[in-house]
Design an enzyme around this catalytic site. Structure first.
Site, short mmCIF file in Angstrom:
data_model
loop_
_atom_site.label_atom_id
_atom_site.label_comp_id
_atom_site.label_asym_id
_atom_site.label_seq_id
_atom_site.Cartn_x
_atom_site.Cartn_y
_atom_site.Cartn_z
N HIS A 114 72.87 45.99 46.13
CA HIS A 114 73.74 44.66 45.78
C HIS A 114 74.83 44.70 45.56
O HIS A 114 74.95 45.83 44.99
CB HIS A 114 72.93 44.35 45.02
CG HIS A 114 73.15 44.79 43.30
ND1 HIS A 114 74.72 44.06 42.22
CD2 HIS A 114 72.38 45.23 42.48
CE1 HIS A 114 74.28 44.95 41.41
NE2 HIS A 114 72.80 45.65 41.49
N CYS A 115 75.86 44.15 45.77
CA CYS A 115 77.50 44.00 44.69
C CYS A 115 77.63 42.73 44.18
O CYS A 115 76.61 42.33 44.09
CB CYS A 115 78.60 44.11 47.05
SG CYS A 115 78.16 43.32 47.55
N ASN A 116 78.47 42.09 44.43
CA ASN A 116 78.74 41.10 44.19
C ASN A 116 78.49 39.90 44.26
O ASN A 116 78.06 38.89 43.97
CB ASN A 116 80.86 41.08 43.78
CG ASN A 116 80.72 39.80 42.55
OD1 ASN A 116 79.82 39.43 42.06
ND2 ASN A 116 82.09 39.85 41.94
N LEU A 167 75.07 39.98 42.89
CA LEU A 167 75.17 40.16 41.75
C LEU A 167 74.05 39.14 40.68
O LEU A 167 73.14 39.95 40.23
CB LEU A 167 76.20 39.98 40.98
CG LEU A 167 76.31 40.26 39.14
CD1 LEU A 167 75.86 41.36 38.76
CD2 LEU A 167 77.85 39.91 38.21
#
Length: 230
Positions: free
Chosen positions: A123-125, A47
């Site tokens: 993307h993710c976290n 993130l």
């Protein structure tokens, strides 16, 4: 016709080099908060990497795949929709989450972006488990790799990735799925060529039969002429 910009195709030797990864990179903890280029114009990160407009622009990012758990929607979200084209995938970051079902739409989004000359950030976290699983599957299918080689290729550029056990199982399963899909796609061509070969063989057989019939008639005619002369 619009110009397309596909990812380059590599020889087997070049792929081996890609899988081994760059040898001159010293991984530091701080790099976990940054994104890394996995393939030309395909980046993977957390993130944090999606929150800096200046950084995204400096990398040439045009498209962003934002993968998040539904409970993270307040923080993991499109931040610059006026600057980038987003795809948002709401998933559960758990081993039971079915990623294979969601992957085709993510792949299509990435393919279209790159074909248009774009540059994609996935993307993710944390950029550790969820988004890397998607990128590993993408790399695996695009280059026709085994799941191990695809995982190593991604991991040798973003050292901190570690898909959870459920995601890793699905990555392994996806290898057989994409190979079966490729085989099915190639099958109609095989079916088209088979009738042509069969027709050719039948034509040859008919020709031989006709030639045989002509020869037989000629022999009969000769026998009849000989009989009349005697």
């Amino acid at each position: 016709m619009a110009q397309t910009y596909p990812l380059p195709e590599y020889s087997s030797e070049k792929l081996k080099e890609l899988i081994q990864g760059p040898g001159d990179v010293e991984w530091t903890y701080e790099m976990r908060r940054q994104c890394q280029e996995i393939l030309p114009r395909l980046y993977l990160g957390p993130l944090q990497a999606s929150k800096s407009l200046d950084t995204l622009k400096s990398l040439g990012i045009t498209h962003i795949v934002c993968i998040r758990d539904a409970k993270e929607a307040f923080s993991v979200r499109p931040r610059f929709p006026e600057h980038f084209q987003y795809m948002v995938l709401d998933v559960q970051d758990s081993e039971e989450q079915n990623l294979i079902r969601l992957f085709p739409q993510a792949k299509q989004f990435i393919d279209q972006a790159i074909a248009q000359g774009g540059c994609v950030l996935v993307h993710c976290n944390g950029g550790i488990s969820l988004s890397p699983a998607f990128v590993v599957m993408y790399v695996m299918q695009h280059h026709g790799l085994s799941w191990e080689d695809a995982l190593h290729l991604v991991q040798n550029r973003r050292y901190c990735i570690s898909p959870n056990g459920g995601f890793l199982t699905q990555i392994k399963e996806y290898e057989s799925i994409y190979k079966a899909t490729n085989a099915v796609a190639a099958y109609p061509q095989q079916r088209e060529s088979a009738p042509r070969r069969k027709r050719s063989e039948e034509d040859d057989e008919d020709s031989l039969q006709r030639e045989g019939a002509r020869t037989k008639r000629a022999l009969v005619d000769d026998d009849e002429d000989d009989a009349m002369q005697t």
